[in-house]
Design a protein around this motif. Structure first.
Motif, PDB file in Angstrom:
ATOM      1  N   GLY A   7      48.029  10.857   4.690  1.00  0.00           N
ATOM      2  CA  GLY A   7      49.178  10.955   5.563  1.00  0.00           C
ATOM      3  C   GLY A   7      50.434  11.245   4.757  1.00  0.00           C
ATOM      4  N   THR A   8      51.456  11.740   5.412  1.00  0.00           N
ATOM      5  CA  THR A   8      52.660  12.183   4.721  1.00  0.00           C
ATOM      6  C   THR A   8      53.363  11.048   3.990  1.00  0.00           C
ATOM      7  OG1 THR A   8      52.975  14.009   6.273  1.00  0.00           O
ATOM      8  CG2 THR A   8      54.894  13.317   5.019  1.00  0.00           C
ATOM      9  N   ILE A   9      53.426   9.862   4.580  1.00  0.00           N
ATOM     10  CA  ILE A   9      54.106   8.756   3.909  1.00  0.00           C
ATOM     11  C   ILE A   9      53.369   8.378   2.632  1.00  0.00           C
ATOM     12  CG2 ILE A   9      54.662   6.292   4.102  1.00  0.00           C
ATOM     13  CD1 ILE A   9      55.781   6.760   6.786  1.00  0.00           C
ATOM     14  N   ASN A  10      52.054   8.481   2.654  1.00  0.00           N
ATOM     15  CA  ASN A  10      51.288   8.231   1.440  1.00  0.00           C
ATOM     16  C   ASN A  10      51.636   9.258   0.352  1.00  0.00           C
ATOM     17  OD1 ASN A  10      48.568   8.966  -0.156  1.00  0.00           O
ATOM     18  ND2 ASN A  10      48.621   6.783   0.298  1.00  0.00           N
ATOM     19  N   ILE A  11      51.805  10.508   0.778  1.00  0.00           N
ATOM     20  CA  ILE A  11      52.190  11.560  -0.173  1.00  0.00           C
ATOM     21  C   ILE A  11      53.589  11.297  -0.715  1.00  0.00           C
ATOM     22  CG2 ILE A  11      52.492  14.045  -0.489  1.00  0.00           C
ATOM     23  CD1 ILE A  11      50.581  14.429   1.916  1.00  0.00           C
ATOM     24  N   LEU A  12      54.498  10.826   0.143  1.00  0.00           N
ATOM     25  CA  LEU A  12      55.846  10.479  -0.297  1.00  0.00           C
ATOM     26  C   LEU A  12      55.811   9.429  -1.397  1.00  0.00           C
ATOM     27  CD1 LEU A  12      58.174  10.090   2.832  1.00  0.00           C
ATOM     28  CD2 LEU A  12      58.448  11.684   0.925  1.00  0.00           C
ATOM     29  N   LYS A  13      54.970   8.424  -1.214  1.00  0.00           N
ATOM     30  CA  LYS A  13      54.856   7.373  -2.224  1.00  0.00           C
ATOM     31  C   LYS A  13      54.395   7.946  -3.552  1.00  0.00           C
ATOM     32  CE  LYS A  13      52.454   3.066  -3.346  1.00  0.00           C
ATOM     33  NZ  LYS A  13      51.942   3.560  -4.653  1.00  0.00           N
ATOM     34  N   ALA A  14      53.373   8.802  -3.484  1.00  0.00           N
ATOM     35  CA  ALA A  14      52.835   9.383  -4.717  1.00  0.00           C
ATOM     36  C   ALA A  14      53.864  10.280  -5.405  1.00  0.00           C
ATOM     37  CB  ALA A  14      51.573  10.180  -4.402  1.00  0.00           C
ATOM     38  N   ASP A  15      54.688  10.955  -4.623  1.00  0.00           N
ATOM     39  CA  ASP A  15      55.660  11.892  -5.170  1.00  0.00           C
ATOM     40  C   ASP A  15      56.849  11.202  -5.822  1.00  0.00           C
ATOM     41  OD1 ASP A  15      56.748  14.757  -5.310  1.00  0.00           O
ATOM     42  OD2 ASP A  15      58.346  13.724  -4.196  1.00  0.00           O
ATOM     43  N   GLY A  16      57.365  10.152  -5.202  1.00  0.00           N
ATOM     44  CA  GLY A  16      58.488   9.412  -5.773  1.00  0.00           C
ATOM     45  C   GLY A  16      59.870   9.917  -5.401  1.00  0.00           C
TER      46      GLY A  16
ATOM     47  N   GLN B 217      46.226  -2.536  11.584  1.00  0.00           N
ATOM     48  CA  GLN B 217      46.658  -3.590  10.660  1.00  0.00           C
ATOM     49  C   GLN B 217      48.119  -3.401  10.246  1.00  0.00           C
ATOM     50  OE1 GLN B 217      43.913  -1.703  10.451  1.00  0.00           O
ATOM     51  NE2 GLN B 217      42.120  -2.962  10.017  1.00  0.00           N
ATOM     52  N   LEU B 218      48.514  -2.150  10.064  1.00  0.00           N
ATOM     53  CA  LEU B 218      49.895  -1.850   9.691  1.00  0.00           C
ATOM     54  C   LEU B 218      50.859  -2.316  10.783  1.00  0.00           C
ATOM     55  CD1 LEU B 218      51.127   1.498   8.127  1.00  0.00           C
ATOM     56  CD2 LEU B 218      52.398   0.419   9.978  1.00  0.00           C
ATOM     57  N   LEU B 219      50.526  -2.024  12.027  1.00  0.00           N
ATOM     58  CA  LEU B 219      51.424  -2.384  13.124  1.00  0.00           C
ATOM     59  C   LEU B 219      51.389  -3.877  13.446  1.00  0.00           C
ATOM     60  CD1 LEU B 219      51.228   0.684  15.510  1.00  0.00           C
ATOM     61  CD2 LEU B 219      52.961   0.089  13.816  1.00  0.00           C
TER      62      LEU B 219
ATOM     63  N   LEU C 118      57.127  -5.921   8.061  1.00  0.00           N
ATOM     64  CA  LEU C 118      57.213  -4.498   7.751  1.00  0.00           C
ATOM     65  C   LEU C 118      58.349  -3.889   8.545  1.00  0.00           C
ATOM     66  CD1 LEU C 118      55.390  -2.650   5.990  1.00  0.00           C
ATOM     67  CD2 LEU C 118      54.234  -1.967   8.098  1.00  0.00           C
ATOM     68  N   ASP C 119      58.936  -2.836   7.979  1.00  0.00           N
ATOM     69  CA  ASP C 119      60.055  -2.162   8.633  1.00  0.00           C
ATOM     70  C   ASP C 119      59.685  -0.793   9.186  1.00  0.00           C
ATOM     71  OD1 ASP C 119      61.855  -4.254   7.861  1.00  0.00           O
ATOM     72  OD2 ASP C 119      61.835  -3.439   5.842  1.00  0.00           O
ATOM     73  N   VAL C 120      58.975  -0.022   8.397  1.00  0.00           N
ATOM     74  CA  VAL C 120      58.633   1.352   8.767  1.00  0.00           C
ATOM     75  C   VAL C 120      57.180   1.605   8.408  1.00  0.00           C
ATOM     76  CG1 VAL C 120      59.215   3.788   8.403  1.00  0.00           C
ATOM     77  CG2 VAL C 120      60.983   2.056   8.195  1.00  0.00           C
ATOM     78  N   GLY C 121      56.569   2.536   9.134  1.00  0.00           N
ATOM     79  CA  GLY C 121      55.196   2.886   8.802  1.00  0.00           C
ATOM     80  C   GLY C 121      54.753   4.130   9.545  1.00  0.00           C
ATOM     81  N   HIS C 122      53.505   4.488   9.367  1.00  0.00           N
ATOM     82  CA  HIS C 122      52.944   5.666  10.035  1.00  0.00           C
ATOM     83  C   HIS C 122      51.547   5.336  10.522  1.00  0.00           C
ATOM     84  CE1 HIS C 122      50.153   7.143   6.704  1.00  0.00           C
ATOM     85  NE2 HIS C 122      50.779   6.108   6.169  1.00  0.00           N
ATOM     86  N   THR C 123      51.215   5.834  11.705  1.00  0.00           N
ATOM     87  CA  THR C 123      49.867   5.653  12.246  1.00  0.00           C
ATOM     88  C   THR C 123      49.542   6.851  13.121  1.00  0.00           C
ATOM     89  OG1 THR C 123      50.320   4.622  14.407  1.00  0.00           O
ATOM     90  CG2 THR C 123      50.385   3.174  12.485  1.00  0.00           C
ATOM     91  N   GLY C 124      48.332   6.862  13.633  1.00  0.00           N
ATOM     92  CA  GLY C 124      47.944   7.870  14.601  1.00  0.00           C
ATOM     93  C   GLY C 124      48.385   7.474  16.002  1.00  0.00           C
ATOM     94  N   GLU C 125      47.778   8.084  16.997  1.00  0.00           N
ATOM     95  CA  GLU C 125      48.241   7.932  18.375  1.00  0.00           C
ATOM     96  C   GLU C 125      47.898   6.574  18.999  1.00  0.00           C
ATOM     97  OE1 GLU C 125      47.534  12.593  19.644  1.00  0.00           O
ATOM     98  OE2 GLU C 125      45.864  11.199  19.515  1.00  0.00           O
TER      99      GLU C 125
ATOM    100  N   PHE D  47      52.232   9.546  13.704  1.00  0.00           N
ATOM    101  CA  PHE D  47      53.580   9.150  14.103  1.00  0.00           C
ATOM    102  C   PHE D  47      54.292   8.366  13.010  1.00  0.00           C
ATOM    103  CE2 PHE D  47      51.608   9.734  18.297  1.00  0.00           C
ATOM    104  CZ  PHE D  47      52.581  10.499  18.925  1.00  0.00           C
ATOM    105  N   TYR D  48      55.612   8.568  12.936  1.00  0.00           N
ATOM    106  CA  TYR D  48      56.495   7.738  12.127  1.00  0.00           C
ATOM    107  C   TYR D  48      57.049   6.676  13.068  1.00  0.00           C
ATOM    108  CZ  TYR D  48      56.401  11.711   8.904  1.00  0.00           C
ATOM    109  OH  TYR D  48      56.001  12.708   8.056  1.00  0.00           O
ATOM    110  N   LEU D  49      56.947   5.412  12.674  1.00  0.00           N
ATOM    111  CA  LEU D  49      57.335   4.306  13.540  1.00  0.00           C
ATOM    112  C   LEU D  49      58.204   3.314  12.774  1.00  0.00           C
ATOM    113  CD1 LEU D  49      53.686   3.995  14.616  1.00  0.00           C
ATOM    114  CD2 LEU D  49      55.451   4.493  16.312  1.00  0.00           C
ATOM    115  N   ALA D  50      58.993   2.540  13.513  1.00  0.00           N
ATOM    116  CA  ALA D  50      59.819   1.509  12.894  1.00  0.00           C
ATOM    117  C   ALA D  50      60.100   0.427  13.921  1.00  0.00           C
ATOM    118  CB  ALA D  50      61.126   2.104  12.391  1.00  0.00           C
ATOM    119  N   THR D  51      60.651  -0.679  13.482  1.00  0.00           N
ATOM    120  CA  THR D  51      61.103  -1.679  14.432  1.00  0.00           C
ATOM    121  C   THR D  51      62.350  -1.132  15.123  1.00  0.00           C
ATOM    122  OG1 THR D  51      62.554  -2.807  12.868  1.00  0.00           O
ATOM    123  CG2 THR D  51      60.268  -3.577  12.991  1.00  0.00           C
TER     124      THR D  51
END
Length: 334
Positions: free
Chosen positions: A60-69, A93-95, A103-110, A236-240
């Motif tokens: 997922g894109t957020i995972n790629i963001l982490k790897a990229d820095g 589990q993330l949600l 947690l503040d922000v995360g990403h999941t499927g539908e 999806f990108y999600l947050a509180t």
């Protein structure tokens, strides 16, 4: 309820509210320190360190963001903000963590945000990735006599409860004329499901990339069906809500950097696979396969997406998989 039909930039700005409100909750969890508002003059530093808790899954894109820095560097340079990256085995589990304030922000499927909303989670949708129906599928062992989805009747199928693939199985069975109750569905997270699949304890596994690609590569498992023509499979990108409504500029930065890394990822699948392989513990070949099956590019939440999510939510309610009717509009920023 009225649906938001704003421009992409405005949506990202509103989304930003979500991520900044996440910062506030993160700081509250770290000793109750208050967060300095983003109204300092250019070049000014925040008076206190801030930490945002971002949840991610394998791929997922957020995972790629982490790897990229790049996101870490930009937030540190521009806002004196640090990121606490927290890995989860799946979206449900993330949600759950987001729901309890860990947690503040995360990403999941539908599917995960639908289960979470039904459980009362204070989440909001920020943006989404394009549909990637080929990135999830139903896989059976290479020597399995199962040839079609209809053959799953009476069989044992394993999946991660409340994940996107849960909806994939529902819709594939519906298309094949098989009642959901006529399949023995077992719930396991990806690692445990992979072990059960390899040991022959289950007849089929419904899973998403890169786990799907890794299982195909390592076991020679047969792809019985994917989501093509049946489900959309959006990320999806999600947050509180609290975070999103208070810190829009941070959400902007998150989504801008996500879109940048998406553009790079689409153009460099091999380099992407090589970057992620050490972090994920998945071979490069499998990650190249997975990279070629997904779509890229941050997009706003619009009326069409709301309708798609509502249809999934209604289906889950009809199957008694969620306890009450929910309105997706309740999780949309106004």
């Amino acid at each position: 309820m009225k649906r938001r039909r704003n421009s992409f930039n405005r949506r990202l700005a509103i989304s930003s509210v979500l991520l900044l409100s996440l910062v506030l909750s993160a700081c509250s969890a770290n000793g109750g320190q208050s967060v300095k508002e983003a109204d300092s003059p250019p070049g000014a530093s925040a008076t206190r360190d801030i930490t945002i808790r971002i949840g991610f899954q394998k791929y997922g894109t957020i995972n790629i963001l982490k790897a990229d820095g790049a996101l870490d560097k930009r937030l540190a340079d521009e806002r004196n903000i640090k990121i606490d990256w927290i890995e989860f085995p799946g979206g449900p589990q993330l949600l759950e963590a987001l729901n309890v304030g860990s947690l503040d922000v995360g990403h999941t499927g539908e599917a995960p945000p639908i289960f979470a909303q039904a459980a009362g989670a204070p989440l909001v949708y920020l943006a989404h990735e394009p549909a990637s129906p080929e990135s999830e599928g139903i896989i059976v062992p290479k020597d399995s006599p199962i040839q079609t989805v209809a053959d799953l009747k009476g069989k044992t199928v394993v999946l991660n409860k409340g994940s996107n693939v849960h909806y994939l199985l529902v819709k594939q069975l519906e298309q094949a004329g098989v009642a959901y109750k006529d399949v023995n569905v077992k719930f396991l997270p990806p690692a445990d499901a992979r072990a059960a699949f390899e040991k022959g304890i289950v007849d089929a596994w419904v899973i998403w990339d890169p786990f799907l690609a890794a299982a195909q590569t390592a076991t020679g498992g047969k792809l019985l069906a994917d989501g093509t023509g049946v489900v959309s499979n959006h990320e999806f990108y999600l947050a509180t809500r609290a975070f999103a409504e208070k810190y829009p500029d941070i959400v902007d930065i998150l989504l801008e950097e996500s879109n940048k890394i998406d553009i790079w990822s689409k153009e460099h699948p091999k380099e992407l696979a090589e970057k992620l392989s050490p972090q994920l513990g998945i071979d490069v070949e499998s990650l190249i396969l997975a990279a070629g099956r997904r779509a890229y590019g941050v997009q706003p939440i619009d009326g069409e997406l709301i309708q798609i999510q509502q249809a999934i939510a209604d289906t889950f309610y009809d199957l008694e998989l969620i306890p009450k009717v929910i309105d997706i509009n309740d999780a949309i920023l106004k």
